[in-house]
Motif scaffolding. Sequence first.
Motif, PDB file in Angstrom:
ATOM      1  N   ALA A   1       0.802  -1.163   0.041  1.00 26.84           N
ATOM      2  CA  ALA A   1       0.179   0.010  -0.025  1.00 26.84           C
ATOM      3  C   ALA A   1       0.752   1.185   0.122  1.00 26.84           C
ATOM      4  O   ALA A   1       0.538   2.208  -0.626  1.00 26.84           O
ATOM      5  N   SER A   2       1.963   1.202   0.783  1.00 32.39           N
ATOM      6  CA  SER A   2       2.795   2.260   1.040  1.00 32.39           C
ATOM      7  C   SER A   2       3.545   2.547  -0.725  1.00 32.39           C
ATOM      8  O   SER A   2       3.565   3.665  -1.168  1.00 32.39           O
ATOM      9  N   ARG A   3       3.846   1.637  -1.240  1.00 33.42           N
ATOM     10  CA  ARG A   3       4.419   1.615  -2.434  1.00 33.42           C
ATOM     11  C   ARG A   3       3.252   2.070  -3.573  1.00 33.42           C
ATOM     12  O   ARG A   3       3.704   3.200  -4.585  1.00 33.42           O
ATOM     13  N   ARG A   4       2.078   1.796  -3.458  1.00 31.05           N
ATOM     14  CA  ARG A   4       1.104   2.229  -4.282  1.00 31.05           C
ATOM     15  C   ARG A   4       0.878   3.615  -4.261  1.00 31.05           C
ATOM     16  O   ARG A   4       0.640   4.248  -5.069  1.00 31.05           O
ATOM     17  N   LEU A   5       0.968   4.005  -2.943  1.00 32.46           N
ATOM     18  CA  LEU A   5       0.802   5.747  -2.664  1.00 32.46           C
ATOM     19  C   LEU A   5       1.726   6.262  -3.024  1.00 32.46           C
ATOM     20  O   LEU A   5       1.608   7.596  -3.654  1.00 32.46           O
ATOM     21  N   ALA A   6       2.972   5.975  -3.046  1.00 29.09           N
ATOM     22  CA  ALA A   6       4.296   6.638  -3.667  1.00 29.09           C
ATOM     23  C   ALA A   6       4.097   6.717  -4.944  1.00 29.09           C
ATOM     24  O   ALA A   6       4.417   7.847  -5.506  1.00 29.09           O
ATOM     25  N   LEU A   7       3.799   5.497  -5.823  1.00 32.46           N
ATOM     26  CA  LEU A   7       3.791   5.605  -7.020  1.00 32.46           C
ATOM     27  C   LEU A   7       2.723   6.809  -7.514  1.00 32.46           C
ATOM     28  O   LEU A   7       2.733   7.344  -8.511  1.00 32.46           O
ATOM     29  N   LEU A   8       1.532   6.801  -7.011  1.00 33.82           N
ATOM     30  CA  LEU A   8       0.379   7.705  -7.156  1.00 33.82           C
ATOM     31  C   LEU A   8       1.054   9.121  -7.027  1.00 33.82           C
ATOM     32  O   LEU A   8       0.623  10.198  -7.891  1.00 33.82           O
ATOM     33  N   MET A   9       1.724   9.497  -6.057  1.00 26.79           N
ATOM     34  CA  MET A   9       2.101  10.772  -5.732  1.00 26.79           C
ATOM     35  C   MET A   9       3.418  11.186  -6.627  1.00 26.79           C
ATOM     36  O   MET A   9       3.288  12.289  -7.073  1.00 26.79           O
ATOM     37  N   LEU A  10       4.139  10.222  -7.092  1.00 28.38           N
ATOM     38  CA  LEU A  10       5.233  10.435  -8.236  1.00 28.38           C
ATOM     39  C   LEU A  10       4.864  10.603  -9.321  1.00 28.38           C
ATOM     40  O   LEU A  10       5.442  10.653 -10.446  1.00 28.38           O
ATOM     41  N   SER A  11       3.445  10.177  -9.830  1.00 31.68           N
ATOM     42  CA  SER A  11       3.125  10.025 -11.022  1.00 31.68           C
ATOM     43  C   SER A  11       2.942  11.234 -12.095  1.00 31.68           C
ATOM     44  O   SER A  11       3.411  11.296 -13.101  1.00 31.68           O
ATOM     45  N   PRO A  12       2.644  12.382 -11.263  1.00 33.48           N
ATOM     46  CA  PRO A  12       2.840  13.799 -12.116  1.00 33.48           C
ATOM     47  C   PRO A  12       4.442  13.839 -12.645  1.00 33.48           C
ATOM     48  O   PRO A  12       4.671  14.375 -13.671  1.00 33.48           O
ATOM     49  N   THR A  13       5.351  13.711 -11.536  1.00 35.85           N
ATOM     50  CA  THR A  13       6.607  13.713 -12.004  1.00 35.85           C
ATOM     51  C   THR A  13       7.101  12.945 -13.156  1.00 35.85           C
ATOM     52  O   THR A  13       7.782  13.491 -13.785  1.00 35.85           O
ATOM     53  N   PHE A  14       6.772  11.633 -13.009  1.00 29.68           N
ATOM     54  CA  PHE A  14       7.021  10.778 -14.193  1.00 29.68           C
ATOM     55  C   PHE A  14       6.491  11.117 -15.492  1.00 29.68           C
ATOM     56  O   PHE A  14       6.872  10.896 -16.407  1.00 29.68           O
ATOM     57  N   LEU A  15       5.324  11.795 -15.402  1.00 27.38           N
ATOM     58  CA  LEU A  15       4.574  12.152 -16.580  1.00 27.38           C
ATOM     59  C   LEU A  15       5.282  13.376 -17.176  1.00 27.38           C
ATOM     60  O   LEU A  15       5.554  13.389 -18.260  1.00 27.38           O
TER      61      LEU A  15
ATOM     62  N   LEU B   1       8.556  13.912 -16.871  1.00 29.68           N
ATOM     63  CA  LEU B   1       9.822  13.442 -17.337  1.00 29.68           C
ATOM     64  C   LEU B   1       9.518  12.801 -18.619  1.00 29.68           C
ATOM     65  O   LEU B   1      10.361  12.670 -19.533  1.00 29.68           O
ATOM     66  N   ALA B   2       8.435  11.882 -18.691  1.00 27.48           N
ATOM     67  CA  ALA B   2       8.253  11.440 -20.104  1.00 27.48           C
ATOM     68  C   ALA B   2       8.038  12.491 -21.191  1.00 27.48           C
ATOM     69  O   ALA B   2       8.307  12.044 -22.498  1.00 27.48           O
ATOM     70  N   LEU B   3       7.451  13.540 -20.998  1.00 23.26           N
ATOM     71  CA  LEU B   3       7.020  14.512 -21.952  1.00 23.26           C
ATOM     72  C   LEU B   3       8.674  15.116 -22.269  1.00 23.26           C
ATOM     73  O   LEU B   3       8.818  15.500 -23.440  1.00 23.26           O
ATOM     74  N   VAL B   4       9.354  15.495 -21.196  1.00 22.05           N
ATOM     75  CA  VAL B   4      10.506  16.376 -21.353  1.00 22.05           C
ATOM     76  C   VAL B   4      11.710  15.631 -21.747  1.00 22.05           C
ATOM     77  O   VAL B   4      12.705  16.199 -22.103  1.00 22.05           O
ATOM     78  N   VAL B   5      11.588  14.458 -21.223  1.00 20.39           N
ATOM     79  CA  VAL B   5      13.051  13.567 -21.425  1.00 20.39           C
ATOM     80  C   VAL B   5      12.810  12.288 -22.341  1.00 20.39           C
ATOM     81  O   VAL B   5      13.208  11.820 -23.352  1.00 20.39           O
ATOM     82  N   GLY B   6      11.669  11.601 -22.099  1.00 18.31           N
ATOM     83  CA  GLY B   6      11.403  10.376 -22.605  1.00 18.31           C
ATOM     84  C   GLY B   6      10.874  10.666 -24.264  1.00 18.31           C
ATOM     85  O   GLY B   6      11.651   9.813 -25.217  1.00 18.31           O
ATOM     86  N   TYR B   7      10.200  11.532 -24.470  1.00 19.67           N
ATOM     87  CA  TYR B   7       9.692  11.680 -25.930  1.00 19.67           C
ATOM     88  C   TYR B   7      10.901  12.339 -26.589  1.00 19.67           C
ATOM     89  O   TYR B   7      11.157  11.733 -27.933  1.00 19.67           O
ATOM     90  N   PRO B   8      11.817  13.335 -26.242  1.00 20.21           N
ATOM     91  CA  PRO B   8      12.824  13.928 -27.325  1.00 20.21           C
ATOM     92  C   PRO B   8      13.922  12.644 -27.188  1.00 20.21           C
ATOM     93  O   PRO B   8      14.313  12.640 -28.470  1.00 20.21           O
ATOM     94  N   VAL B   9      14.122  11.945 -26.499  1.00 17.55           N
ATOM     95  CA  VAL B   9      14.991  10.743 -26.636  1.00 17.55           C
ATOM     96  C   VAL B   9      14.402   9.831 -27.926  1.00 17.55           C
ATOM     97  O   VAL B   9      15.165   9.461 -28.718  1.00 17.55           O
TER      98      VAL B   9
END
Length: 324
Positions: free
Chosen positions: A26-40, A42-50
């Motif tokens: 449950a703690s990991r799921r909460l951490a992933l939920l709170m970090l999901s905006p950061t991952f999004l 990063l995906a737009l400004v790092v993942g897509y250009p790469v």
Amino acid sequence: MATTLETPSPAGAAQAPARGGQARKASRRLALLMLSPTFLVLALVVGYPVLSGVRDSLFSQADGLDENGFVIEGERFVGLDNYTALFSGERGEAFWNAFLNTSFFTVTAVVLETLIGVGLALIMHRALRGRALIRASVLVPWAVPTAMSGLLWRWIFQPDGAANALIGQQILWTADGVAAKFAIIIAEVWKTSPFIGLLVLAGLQIIPREVYEAARVDGASAWQQFRLITLPLVKPALVVAVLFRLLDTLRMFDLPFVLIGGNKDSVETLSMLAWTEANNLRYGVASAYATVLFLYIAVIAYTFVKVMGADVLGDAKSKKEGKA
């Protein structure tokens, strides 16, 4: 009156680890939920250009005439031709020259910055009069923008500048040659050594004074205290600082471009070579250079973390807690 101690039943003992595992999940799921905006982001400004760069490296700008005599426009798929062209002919010579320059600047600058940065940290950590002024002055080179730093050192390295006046010789520092390499190293070390010094200073300030007092009581010399106490305890901060400097120096572009100029074989780096190809509208080749540089940086970073044993992501601590 006799008292009895209740022992947990085997079923209760088995349920305790299960409840602990559910809590961790449950703690990991909460951490992933709170970090999901950061991952999004990063995906737009790092993942897509790469991914876009890798895709562009497989295409080439079409040129020439077709069978009807019309100019060919658009892109055409060439597969790995842009990559194979990097290692042969004139383009191969330019690539290996830029690769060696990038590696030379990285190794030389990072080694010197580490030695000077650790020395600066030890000086700033001592209880000296005017320590606040020393720390503020050390920050000045790091605070200067790289472009401004390049212009400053270009003025110093002019034929009639301060560098030649100091050594009493006429050296063409900003021309294409070995002197230009030394000019880049001097300017880079001057600017970024304070970065390592500040991070190491942060590591020094968390070392308890009692450790050094106990070492002095046991008769340890200053060198033994530095080697057996200071270096092991500041290793996490030092490893992170060196890793950041490796990643930054491997993609060096602005300092040699401003200080020496473009299209200079002695200081041309992989980033500068990719910029030159893109400026000549050869986007496929430029993307191939950028992709190779990205893979080179990734390999260096992974090898450095594995060799130095740096727990950058905190995996070691989480694994220990999981085992416990």
